[in-house]
Scaffold this motif. Structure first.
Motif, mmCIF file in Angstrom:
data_model
loop_
_atom_site.group_PDB
_atom_site.id
_atom_site.type_symbol
_atom_site.label_atom_id
_atom_site.label_comp_id
_atom_site.label_asym_id
_atom_site.label_seq_id
_atom_site.Cartn_x
_atom_site.Cartn_y
_atom_site.Cartn_z
ATOM 1 N N PRO A 1 83.675 63.363 25.850
ATOM 2 C CA PRO A 1 83.577 64.787 26.150
ATOM 3 C C PRO A 1 84.955 65.461 26.212
ATOM 4 O O PRO A 1 85.919 64.858 26.693
ATOM 5 N N PRO B 1 79.397 67.637 24.861
ATOM 6 C CA PRO B 1 79.558 67.834 26.304
ATOM 7 C C PRO B 1 80.991 68.168 26.684
ATOM 8 O O PRO B 1 81.945 67.852 25.967
ATOM 9 N N VAL C 1 83.909 68.560 30.090
ATOM 10 C CA VAL C 1 84.327 68.386 31.476
ATOM 11 C C VAL C 1 85.256 69.553 31.791
ATOM 12 O O VAL C 1 86.306 69.711 31.165
ATOM 13 N N ARG D 1 75.440 71.433 28.785
ATOM 14 C CA ARG D 1 76.694 71.026 28.144
ATOM 15 C C ARG D 1 77.659 70.344 29.107
ATOM 16 O O ARG D 1 78.671 69.795 28.675
ATOM 17 N N ALA E 1 79.377 67.673 31.336
ATOM 18 C CA ALA E 1 79.483 66.249 31.630
ATOM 19 C C ALA E 1 80.172 66.022 32.971
ATOM 20 O O ALA E 1 80.124 64.917 33.511
ATOM 21 N N GLY E 2 80.814 67.049 33.501
ATOM 22 C CA GLY E 2 81.499 66.919 34.777
ATOM 23 C C GLY E 2 82.328 68.148 35.065
ATOM 24 O O GLY E 2 82.546 69.000 34.196
ATOM 25 N N CYS F 1 75.852 67.411 37.389
ATOM 26 C CA CYS F 1 76.850 66.528 36.803
ATOM 27 C C CYS F 1 77.804 66.104 37.917
ATOM 28 O O CYS F 1 77.800 66.696 39.000
ATOM 29 N N LEU G 1 84.856 60.509 33.623
ATOM 30 C CA LEU G 1 84.680 60.051 32.238
ATOM 31 C C LEU G 1 84.296 58.575 32.174
ATOM 32 O O LEU G 1 83.594 58.156 31.243
ATOM 33 N N ARG H 1 80.651 57.892 31.785
ATOM 34 C CA ARG H 1 79.960 58.425 30.625
ATOM 35 C C ARG H 1 79.796 57.346 29.562
ATOM 36 O O ARG H 1 80.776 56.738 29.126
ATOM 37 N N ASP I 1 79.259 57.841 26.524
ATOM 38 C CA ASP I 1 79.833 58.334 25.269
ATOM 39 C C ASP I 1 81.329 58.558 25.364
ATOM 40 O O ASP I 1 81.948 59.098 24.456
ATOM 41 N N ALA I 2 81.930 58.178 26.493
ATOM 42 C CA ALA I 2 83.361 58.425 26.670
ATOM 43 C C ALA I 2 84.209 57.280 26.182
ATOM 44 O O ALA I 2 85.409 57.356 26.151
#
Length: 252
Positions: free
Chosen positions: A25, A93, A95, A116, A118-119, A187, A246, A249, A251-252
């Motif tokens: 993200p 996404p 952050v 959208r 993620a954090g 999130c 992150l 995640r 996907d991170a």
């Protein structure tokens, strides 16, 4: 120094930004009131993101820094719309790192596009400050001047020149308050706050923590840190907070 890129928002405002490509993200830095994207925190986080191969976005609201427009013409709703237009440059996404007023803008983005997020990291976040700090702190003479003259000059702790608060800033702020209605933050959220902050006192962070709901919210108080929150230890805490978000995640 690298020249910024520019976009024109749907409202016709010309916004300066720097977008560093990388993996998602993406981290987005949202600056404070009368601040710009050349500040210590923004540049530190850009370097941190680049070292990690992380996409990073910083920008100036209209009337700030290298963006077009006059600061006195702007208000919270305008700067929220600027932020919304800029984050549309990035897919996937996000952050959000919101500093002072940027924390309020981040909360408005979270409310508008929760899918959208993620954090979020709030650094001395200042939600609703036009109402709860400015308007609430005005004396009768200042309120009268604002209402009759359309603006009032206030002393600044950061420069010798006073700064001007417009009636439109106060009125528009009332249309974008986030601490009066339910505020869901779906999130991970990290709120970072200095105990020596006289511009946004710790009570604001405690109020936000108590008001918002979400699955993973934490507040860290740093003894002795002021509103700038920009010494080496504070900067390291911001990046650690981002790393923690992150790391969770897939996907991170």
């Amino acid at each position: 120094m690298t020249e910024p890129q520019y976009l024109t928002t749907p409202e016709g405002r010309r916004i300066a930004y720097h977008l560093t490509p990388g993996q998602g993200p993406a981290v987005v830095f949202l600056g404070g009131f009368r601040s710009d994207m050349q500040g210590t925190k923004a540049l530190y986080l850009q370097d941190w993101a680049a070292a990690q191969g992380r996409a990073f976005l910083r920008f100036d609201y209209s009337g700030h820094g290298q963006s077009g427009g006059d600061f006195l013409d702007g208000a919270i709703g305008d700067w929220f719309a600027d932020a919304r237009a800029v984050v549309a440059l990035v897919d996937g996404p996000l952050v959000l790192v919101g500093s002072s007023m940027g924390g309020w803008i981040a909360l408005l983005l979270a409310r508008a596009m929760p899918e959208r997020l993620a954090g979020m990291v709030g650094v001395a976040a200042a939600p609703d400050f036009t109402e709860d700090s400015m308007w609430a702190g005005f004396d009768a003479a200042q309120r009268a001047e604002l209402l009759t003259q359309g603006q009032v000059a206030l002393p600044s702790d950061y420069s010798d020149a006073p700064y001007t608060i417009t009636r439109r800033l106060i009125v528009d702020g009332r249309n974008h308050l986030v601490l009066r209605d339910p505020l869901e933050l779906p999130c991970p959220v990290r709120l970072l706050q200095g105990t020596a902050d006289v511009d946004v006192p710790p009570s604001v962070a405690l109020r936000l923590l108590d008001h918002a709901t979400g699955p993973d919210m934490r507040l860290t108080l740093v003894k002795g840190a002021d509103h700038r929150f920009s010494d080496a230890a504070c900067l390291a805490l911001i990046s650690r907070s981002l790393g923690e978000i992150l790391a969770g995640r897939p996907d991170a």
